[in-house]
Design a protein around this motif. Structure first.
Motif, PDB file in Angstrom:
ATOM      1  N   LYS A 139       0.821  -1.210   0.000  1.00  0.00           N
ATOM      2  CA  LYS A 139       0.000   0.000   0.000  1.00  0.00           C
ATOM      3  C   LYS A 139       0.854   1.259   0.000  1.00  0.00           C
ATOM      4  O   LYS A 139       0.360   2.353  -0.242  1.00  0.00           O
ATOM      5  N   GLY A 140       2.134   1.143   0.257  1.00  0.00           N
ATOM      6  CA  GLY A 140       2.999   2.305   0.239  1.00  0.00           C
ATOM      7  C   GLY A 140       3.132   2.939   1.605  1.00  0.00           C
ATOM      8  O   GLY A 140       2.496   2.514   2.563  1.00  0.00           O
ATOM      9  N   PRO A 141       4.001   3.962   1.667  1.00  0.00           N
ATOM     10  CA  PRO A 141       4.697   4.639   0.571  1.00  0.00           C
ATOM     11  C   PRO A 141       5.920   3.907   0.039  1.00  0.00           C
ATOM     12  O   PRO A 141       6.687   4.455  -0.754  1.00  0.00           O
ATOM     13  N   SER A 142       6.133   2.668   0.481  1.00  0.00           N
ATOM     14  CA  SER A 142       7.301   1.926   0.017  1.00  0.00           C
ATOM     15  C   SER A 142       7.154   1.542  -1.453  1.00  0.00           C
ATOM     16  O   SER A 142       6.074   1.612  -2.026  1.00  0.00           O
ATOM     17  N   ARG A 143       8.274   1.125  -2.031  1.00  0.00           N
ATOM     18  CA  ARG A 143       8.284   0.643  -3.416  1.00  0.00           C
ATOM     19  C   ARG A 143       8.811  -0.787  -3.430  1.00  0.00           C
ATOM     20  O   ARG A 143       9.708  -1.131  -4.200  1.00  0.00           O
ATOM     21  N   VAL A 144       8.251  -1.606  -2.560  1.00  0.00           N
ATOM     22  CA  VAL A 144       8.738  -2.967  -2.389  1.00  0.00           C
ATOM     23  C   VAL A 144       8.595  -3.766  -3.682  1.00  0.00           C
ATOM     24  O   VAL A 144       7.538  -3.792  -4.298  1.00  0.00           O
ATOM     25  N   LYS A 145       9.696  -4.417  -4.055  1.00  0.00           N
ATOM     26  CA  LYS A 145       9.713  -5.259  -5.247  1.00  0.00           C
ATOM     27  C   LYS A 145       9.958  -6.717  -4.911  1.00  0.00           C
ATOM     28  O   LYS A 145       9.690  -7.599  -5.725  1.00  0.00           O
ATOM     29  N   LYS A 146      10.502  -6.963  -3.690  1.00  0.00           N
ATOM     30  CA  LYS A 146      10.786  -8.345  -3.317  1.00  0.00           C
ATOM     31  C   LYS A 146      10.599  -8.540  -1.821  1.00  0.00           C
ATOM     32  O   LYS A 146      11.025  -7.721  -1.019  1.00  0.00           O
ATOM     33  N   ILE A 147       9.931  -9.661  -1.465  1.00  0.00           N
ATOM     34  CA  ILE A 147       9.758 -10.055  -0.077  1.00  0.00           C
ATOM     35  C   ILE A 147      10.361 -11.445   0.088  1.00  0.00           C
ATOM     36  O   ILE A 147      10.038 -12.367  -0.681  1.00  0.00           O
ATOM     37  N   ASN A 148      11.259 -11.596   1.046  1.00  0.00           N
ATOM     38  CA  ASN A 148      11.904 -12.879   1.313  1.00  0.00           C
ATOM     39  C   ASN A 148      11.360 -13.441   2.626  1.00  0.00           C
ATOM     40  O   ASN A 148      11.420 -12.770   3.659  1.00  0.00           O
ATOM     41  N   LEU A 149      10.847 -14.644   2.586  1.00  0.00           N
ATOM     42  CA  LEU A 149      10.314 -15.284   3.788  1.00  0.00           C
ATOM     43  C   LEU A 149      11.124 -16.528   4.110  1.00  0.00           C
ATOM     44  O   LEU A 149      11.284 -17.420   3.271  1.00  0.00           O
ATOM     45  N   LEU A 150      11.635 -16.586   5.341  1.00  0.00           N
ATOM     46  CA  LEU A 150      12.288 -17.787   5.855  1.00  0.00           C
ATOM     47  C   LEU A 150      11.425 -18.322   6.981  1.00  0.00           C
ATOM     48  O   LEU A 150      11.201 -17.643   7.988  1.00  0.00           O
ATOM     49  N   THR A 151      10.899 -19.527   6.828  1.00  0.00           N
ATOM     50  CA  THR A 151      10.024 -20.115   7.835  1.00  0.00           C
ATOM     51  C   THR A 151      10.281 -21.612   7.911  1.00  0.00           C
ATOM     52  O   THR A 151      11.166 -22.141   7.222  1.00  0.00           O
ATOM     53  N   SER A 152       9.526 -22.309   8.746  1.00  0.00           N
ATOM     54  CA  SER A 152       9.674 -23.764   8.872  1.00  0.00           C
ATOM     55  C   SER A 152       8.465 -24.454   8.245  1.00  0.00           C
ATOM     56  O   SER A 152       7.389 -23.864   8.120  1.00  0.00           O
ATOM     57  N   ARG A 153       8.656 -25.702   7.870  1.00  0.00           N
ATOM     58  CA  ARG A 153       7.569 -26.453   7.256  1.00  0.00           C
ATOM     59  C   ARG A 153       6.609 -26.986   8.312  1.00  0.00           C
ATOM     60  O   ARG A 153       7.005 -27.302   9.432  1.00  0.00           O
ATOM     61  N   ASP A 181       9.921 -14.739  -2.330  1.00  0.00           N
ATOM     62  CA  ASP A 181      10.876 -15.845  -2.315  1.00  0.00           C
ATOM     63  C   ASP A 181      10.761 -16.539  -0.963  1.00  0.00           C
ATOM     64  O   ASP A 181      11.030 -15.933   0.083  1.00  0.00           O
ATOM     65  N   VAL A 182      10.332 -17.806  -0.962  1.00  0.00           N
ATOM     66  CA  VAL A 182      10.115 -18.553   0.282  1.00  0.00           C
ATOM     67  C   VAL A 182      11.197 -19.616   0.446  1.00  0.00           C
ATOM     68  O   VAL A 182      11.464 -20.388  -0.476  1.00  0.00           O
ATOM     69  N   THR A 183      11.816 -19.649   1.632  1.00  0.00           N
ATOM     70  CA  THR A 183      12.818 -20.652   1.976  1.00  0.00           C
ATOM     71  C   THR A 183      12.406 -21.311   3.280  1.00  0.00           C
ATOM     72  O   THR A 183      11.910 -20.647   4.190  1.00  0.00           O
ATOM     73  N   PHE A 184      12.611 -22.622   3.375  1.00  0.00           N
ATOM     74  CA  PHE A 184      12.241 -23.359   4.576  1.00  0.00           C
ATOM     75  C   PHE A 184      13.473 -23.826   5.333  1.00  0.00           C
ATOM     76  O   PHE A 184      14.484 -24.192   4.740  1.00  0.00           O
ATOM     77  N   SER A 185      13.358 -23.807   6.656  1.00  0.00           N
ATOM     78  CA  SER A 185      14.428 -24.300   7.527  1.00  0.00           C
ATOM     79  C   SER A 185      13.798 -24.863   8.789  1.00  0.00           C
ATOM     80  O   SER A 185      12.981 -24.200   9.427  1.00  0.00           O
ATOM     81  N   ASN A 186      14.186 -26.073   9.168  1.00  0.00           N
ATOM     82  CA  ASN A 186      13.646 -26.683  10.379  1.00  0.00           C
ATOM     83  C   ASN A 186      14.438 -26.305  11.627  1.00  0.00           C
ATOM     84  O   ASN A 186      14.076 -26.690  12.739  1.00  0.00           O
ATOM     85  N   SER A 187      15.514 -25.542  11.454  1.00  0.00           N
ATOM     86  CA  SER A 187      16.331 -25.144  12.601  1.00  0.00           C
ATOM     87  C   SER A 187      16.132 -23.679  12.980  1.00  0.00           C
ATOM     88  O   SER A 187      16.777 -23.182  13.895  1.00  0.00           O
ATOM     89  N   ILE A 188      15.237 -22.998  12.280  1.00  0.00           N
ATOM     90  CA  ILE A 188      15.011 -21.572  12.534  1.00  0.00           C
ATOM     91  C   ILE A 188      14.281 -21.376  13.869  1.00  0.00           C
ATOM     92  O   ILE A 188      13.335 -22.086  14.192  1.00  0.00           O
ATOM     93  N   HIS A 189      14.733 -20.407  14.663  1.00  0.00           N
ATOM     94  CA  HIS A 189      14.097 -20.075  15.936  1.00  0.00           C
ATOM     95  C   HIS A 189      13.856 -18.567  16.079  1.00  0.00           C
ATOM     96  O   HIS A 189      12.878 -18.145  16.685  1.00  0.00           O
TER      97      HIS A 189
END
Length: 251
Positions: A139-153, A181-189
Protein backbone atom coordinates in the motif's frame (compact mmCIF):
# COMPACT_ATOMS: atom_id res chain seq x y z
CA UNK A 1 -18.50 24.34 9.38
CA UNK A 2 -19.01 20.69 10.38
CA UNK A 3 -16.17 19.71 8.06
CA UNK A 4 -13.84 22.19 9.76
CA UNK A 5 -14.83 20.93 13.20
CA UNK A 6 -14.17 17.35 12.09
CA UNK A 7 -10.75 18.27 10.70
CA UNK A 8 -9.85 20.12 13.90
CA UNK A 9 -10.92 17.11 15.95
CA UNK A 10 -8.77 14.83 13.80
CA UNK A 11 -5.76 17.14 14.13
CA UNK A 12 -6.20 17.29 17.91
CA UNK A 13 -6.48 13.51 18.16
CA UNK A 14 -3.37 12.84 16.04
CA UNK A 15 -1.29 15.47 17.85
CA UNK A 16 -2.39 14.12 21.24
CA UNK A 17 -1.19 10.71 20.08
CA UNK A 18 2.10 12.28 18.98
CA UNK A 19 2.64 13.81 22.42
CA UNK A 20 1.80 10.53 24.17
CA UNK A 21 4.31 8.64 22.00
CA UNK A 22 6.86 11.40 22.54
CA UNK A 23 6.51 11.19 26.33
CA UNK A 24 6.85 7.39 26.25
CA UNK A 25 10.07 7.65 24.22
CA UNK A 26 8.66 6.22 20.99
CA UNK A 27 10.19 9.04 18.96
CA UNK A 28 10.07 7.60 15.45
CA UNK A 29 6.37 6.86 15.82
CA UNK A 30 5.69 10.23 17.43
CA UNK A 31 7.46 11.98 14.55
CA UNK A 32 5.07 10.39 12.04
CA UNK A 33 2.08 11.53 14.12
CA UNK A 34 3.50 15.05 14.56
CA UNK A 35 3.94 15.38 10.79
CA UNK A 36 0.42 14.11 10.08
CA UNK A 37 -1.12 16.30 12.81
CA UNK A 38 0.78 19.39 11.66
CA UNK A 39 -0.50 18.94 8.10
CA UNK A 40 -4.07 18.67 9.39
CA UNK A 41 -3.67 21.72 11.64
CA UNK A 42 -2.29 23.77 8.73
CA UNK A 43 -5.44 22.95 6.75
CA UNK A 44 -7.59 23.96 9.73
CA UNK A 45 -5.71 27.25 10.09
CA UNK A 46 -6.14 28.07 6.40
CA UNK A 47 -9.88 27.40 6.54
CA UNK A 48 -10.47 29.41 9.74
CA UNK A 49 -11.85 32.95 9.38
CA UNK A 50 -11.49 33.95 13.05
CA UNK A 51 -8.20 35.86 13.41
CA UNK A 52 -7.88 35.05 17.11
CA UNK A 53 -8.15 31.35 16.34
CA UNK A 54 -5.67 31.72 13.48
CA UNK A 55 -3.14 33.25 15.87
CA UNK A 56 -3.75 30.40 18.34
CA UNK A 57 -3.22 27.78 15.61
CA UNK A 58 -0.04 29.51 14.39
CA UNK A 59 1.48 29.36 17.87
CA UNK A 60 0.50 25.72 18.26
CA UNK A 61 2.01 24.94 14.87
CA UNK A 62 5.29 26.61 15.83
CA UNK A 63 5.44 24.61 19.05
CA UNK A 64 4.68 21.27 17.37
CA UNK A 65 7.01 21.96 14.44
CA UNK A 66 9.84 22.88 16.82
CA UNK A 67 9.40 19.65 18.78
CA UNK A 68 9.11 17.54 15.62
CA UNK A 69 12.34 19.07 14.27
CA UNK A 70 14.20 18.26 17.51
CA UNK A 71 12.96 14.66 17.42
CA UNK A 72 13.94 14.38 13.75
CA UNK A 73 17.51 15.50 14.49
CA UNK A 74 17.75 13.15 17.46
CA UNK A 75 16.56 10.14 15.46
CA UNK A 76 18.86 11.00 12.54
CA UNK A 77 21.82 11.33 14.89
CA UNK A 78 21.14 7.93 16.45
CA UNK A 79 20.73 6.38 13.01
CA UNK A 80 23.98 7.90 11.74
CA UNK A 81 25.84 6.53 14.75
CA UNK A 82 24.18 3.13 14.43
CA UNK A 83 22.90 3.45 18.00
CA UNK A 84 19.16 3.58 17.37
CA UNK A 85 17.33 1.09 19.58
CA UNK A 86 13.79 1.44 20.89
CA UNK A 87 11.65 -1.11 22.66
CA UNK A 88 7.87 -1.30 22.71
CA UNK A 89 6.10 -3.43 25.30
CA UNK A 90 2.81 -4.84 24.05
CA UNK A 91 0.75 -5.72 27.13
CA UNK A 92 -1.64 -8.66 27.44
CA UNK A 93 -5.03 -7.85 25.84
CA UNK A 94 -3.87 -4.41 24.69
CA UNK A 95 -5.11 -3.07 21.35
CA UNK A 96 -3.89 -0.58 18.76
CA UNK A 97 -0.97 -2.62 17.43
CA UNK A 98 -1.98 -3.44 13.87
CA UNK A 99 0.84 -3.96 11.39
CA UNK A 100 0.11 -0.50 9.99
CA UNK A 101 0.59 1.16 13.38
CA UNK A 102 3.65 -0.88 14.27
CA UNK A 103 5.55 -0.73 10.97
CA UNK A 104 4.36 2.49 9.30
CA UNK A 105 7.00 4.74 10.94
CA UNK A 106 9.76 2.65 9.34
CA UNK A 107 8.39 2.42 5.82
CA UNK A 108 9.41 4.98 3.21
CA UNK A 109 10.08 5.30 -0.53
CA UNK A 110 13.59 3.90 -0.08
CA UNK A 111 12.17 0.52 0.96
CA UNK A 112 12.36 -1.94 -1.92
CA UNK A 113 13.16 -5.29 -0.30
CA UNK A 114 12.04 -7.00 2.91
CA UNK A 115 13.28 -10.09 4.76
CA UNK A 116 10.92 -11.89 7.15
CA UNK A 117 12.35 -14.57 9.42
CA UNK A 118 9.53 -16.27 11.31
CA UNK A 119 9.33 -20.03 12.04
CA UNK A 120 5.55 -19.95 12.42
CA UNK A 121 3.96 -19.08 9.10
CA UNK A 122 2.24 -22.46 8.95
CA UNK A 123 -1.39 -22.48 10.02
CA UNK A 124 -4.28 -20.68 8.32
CA UNK A 125 -4.38 -17.72 10.75
CA UNK A 126 -0.58 -17.33 10.47
CA UNK A 127 -0.79 -17.33 6.67
CA UNK A 128 -3.46 -14.63 6.93
CA UNK A 129 -1.15 -12.65 9.23
CA UNK A 130 1.62 -12.82 6.65
CA UNK A 131 -0.83 -11.85 3.89
CA UNK A 132 -1.93 -8.78 5.89
CA UNK A 133 1.70 -7.85 6.41
CA UNK A 134 2.28 -8.07 2.64
CA UNK A 135 -0.82 -5.96 1.96
CA UNK A 136 0.50 -3.31 4.34
CA UNK A 137 3.80 -3.23 2.43
CA UNK A 138 2.36 -2.82 -1.05
CA UNK A 139 0.00 0.00 0.00
CA UNK A 140 3.00 2.31 0.24
CA UNK A 141 4.70 4.64 0.57
CA UNK A 142 7.30 1.93 0.02
CA UNK A 143 8.28 0.64 -3.42
CA UNK A 144 8.74 -2.97 -2.39
CA UNK A 145 9.71 -5.26 -5.25
CA UNK A 146 10.79 -8.35 -3.32
CA UNK A 147 9.76 -10.06 -0.08
CA UNK A 148 11.90 -12.88 1.31
CA UNK A 149 10.31 -15.28 3.79
CA UNK A 150 12.29 -17.79 5.86
CA UNK A 151 10.02 -20.12 7.84
CA UNK A 152 9.67 -23.76 8.87
CA UNK A 153 7.57 -26.45 7.26
CA UNK A 154 4.34 -27.68 8.81
CA UNK A 155 5.24 -31.36 9.11
CA UNK A 156 2.46 -32.26 11.57
CA UNK A 157 -0.57 -31.18 9.53
CA UNK A 158 0.76 -31.86 6.07
CA UNK A 159 2.37 -29.43 3.69
CA UNK A 160 -0.52 -28.85 1.28
CA UNK A 161 -2.25 -26.13 3.33
CA UNK A 162 0.94 -24.18 3.99
CA UNK A 163 2.39 -24.64 0.50
CA UNK A 164 -0.92 -23.83 -1.16
CA UNK A 165 -1.46 -20.69 0.89
CA UNK A 166 2.04 -19.36 0.26
CA UNK A 167 1.67 -20.16 -3.45
CA UNK A 168 -1.55 -18.11 -3.62
CA UNK A 169 0.13 -15.20 -1.83
CA UNK A 170 3.08 -15.43 -4.21
CA UNK A 171 0.85 -15.34 -7.29
CA UNK A 172 -1.20 -12.45 -5.90
CA UNK A 173 1.91 -10.40 -5.08
CA UNK A 174 3.21 -11.04 -8.60
CA UNK A 175 0.14 -9.21 -9.94
CA UNK A 176 1.38 -6.15 -8.02
CA UNK A 177 4.92 -6.43 -9.34
CA UNK A 178 6.28 -7.97 -6.13
CA UNK A 179 8.31 -11.18 -5.98
CA UNK A 180 7.94 -13.53 -3.01
CA UNK A 181 10.88 -15.84 -2.32
CA UNK A 182 10.11 -18.55 0.28
CA UNK A 183 12.82 -20.65 1.98
CA UNK A 184 12.24 -23.36 4.58
CA UNK A 185 14.43 -24.30 7.53
CA UNK A 186 13.65 -26.68 10.38
CA UNK A 187 16.33 -25.14 12.60
CA UNK A 188 15.01 -21.57 12.53
CA UNK A 189 14.10 -20.08 15.94
CA UNK A 190 14.67 -16.32 15.72
CA UNK A 191 11.96 -13.91 14.62
CA UNK A 192 12.93 -10.70 12.91
CA UNK A 193 11.99 -8.44 10.02
CA UNK A 194 14.55 -6.44 8.06
CA UNK A 195 13.97 -3.58 5.64
CA UNK A 196 16.67 -2.56 3.18
CA UNK A 197 16.20 1.08 4.21
CA UNK A 198 18.12 0.23 7.38
CA UNK A 199 15.38 -0.77 9.84
CA UNK A 200 15.24 -4.06 11.71
CA UNK A 201 12.30 -5.08 13.92
CA UNK A 202 12.41 -8.02 16.30
CA UNK A 203 9.09 -9.19 17.75
CA UNK A 204 9.10 -11.83 20.48
CA UNK A 205 6.12 -13.63 18.95
CA UNK A 206 6.86 -12.78 15.33
CA UNK A 207 3.83 -11.74 13.28
CA UNK A 208 1.56 -13.98 15.36
CA UNK A 209 0.94 -11.71 18.36
CA UNK A 210 -2.83 -11.27 17.92
CA UNK A 211 -5.37 -13.23 19.92
CA UNK A 212 -8.09 -15.22 18.20
CA UNK A 213 -11.31 -13.16 17.95
CA UNK A 214 -14.30 -14.44 19.89
CA UNK A 215 -16.25 -14.97 16.69
CA UNK A 216 -16.35 -14.16 12.98
CA UNK A 217 -18.73 -11.26 13.58
CA UNK A 218 -16.97 -9.73 16.59
CA UNK A 219 -15.17 -6.39 16.74
CA UNK A 220 -11.53 -6.92 15.91
CA UNK A 221 -12.10 -9.72 13.40
CA UNK A 222 -11.33 -7.45 10.43
CA UNK A 223 -9.59 -4.46 12.04
CA UNK A 224 -6.38 -5.60 13.72
CA UNK A 225 -6.13 -2.32 15.64
CA UNK A 226 -9.17 -3.49 17.61
CA UNK A 227 -7.93 -7.03 18.17
CA UNK A 228 -6.43 -7.86 21.60
CA UNK A 229 -2.78 -8.91 21.62
CA UNK A 230 -0.66 -11.38 23.50
CA UNK A 231 2.02 -9.89 25.70
CA UNK A 232 5.27 -9.48 23.78
CA UNK A 233 8.11 -7.05 23.19
CA UNK A 234 9.16 -5.26 20.01
CA UNK A 235 12.79 -4.17 19.56
CA UNK A 236 13.55 -1.70 16.78
CA UNK A 237 17.06 -1.02 15.48
CA UNK A 238 18.58 0.97 12.67
CA UNK A 239 21.79 0.13 10.90
CA UNK A 240 22.96 2.22 7.95
CA UNK A 241 24.93 -0.70 6.58
CA UNK A 242 21.85 -2.89 6.02
CA UNK A 243 20.72 -0.68 3.15
CA UNK A 244 23.91 -1.55 1.28
CA UNK A 245 24.34 -5.19 2.27
CA UNK A 246 21.88 -7.90 1.37
CA UNK A 247 20.95 -10.02 4.38
CA UNK A 248 21.94 -13.65 3.85
CA UNK A 249 19.98 -16.24 5.83
CA UNK A 250 22.01 -19.19 7.04
CA UNK A 251 20.05 -22.35 6.49
Amino acid sequence: MSGLIGMESSATSVLRRAVDLDVSGRYQESLVCYQEGIDLLIQVSKATKDEAKKAHYRQKLLDYMDRAEKIKHQVLKEKEEGKYHKQIKILENSTGYSYENLFKPYINEMLTEVWVEDPYVRYVHQLYNFLRFCEMLIKGPSRVKKINLLTSRDEENGKDQQTGGLHEIKNSLFDYGVTLDVTFSNSIHDREIRFNNGWMIKIGRGLDYFKKPQGRFCIGYCDYDLRPCYETSVDIFHNNHTRKTRLMFLI
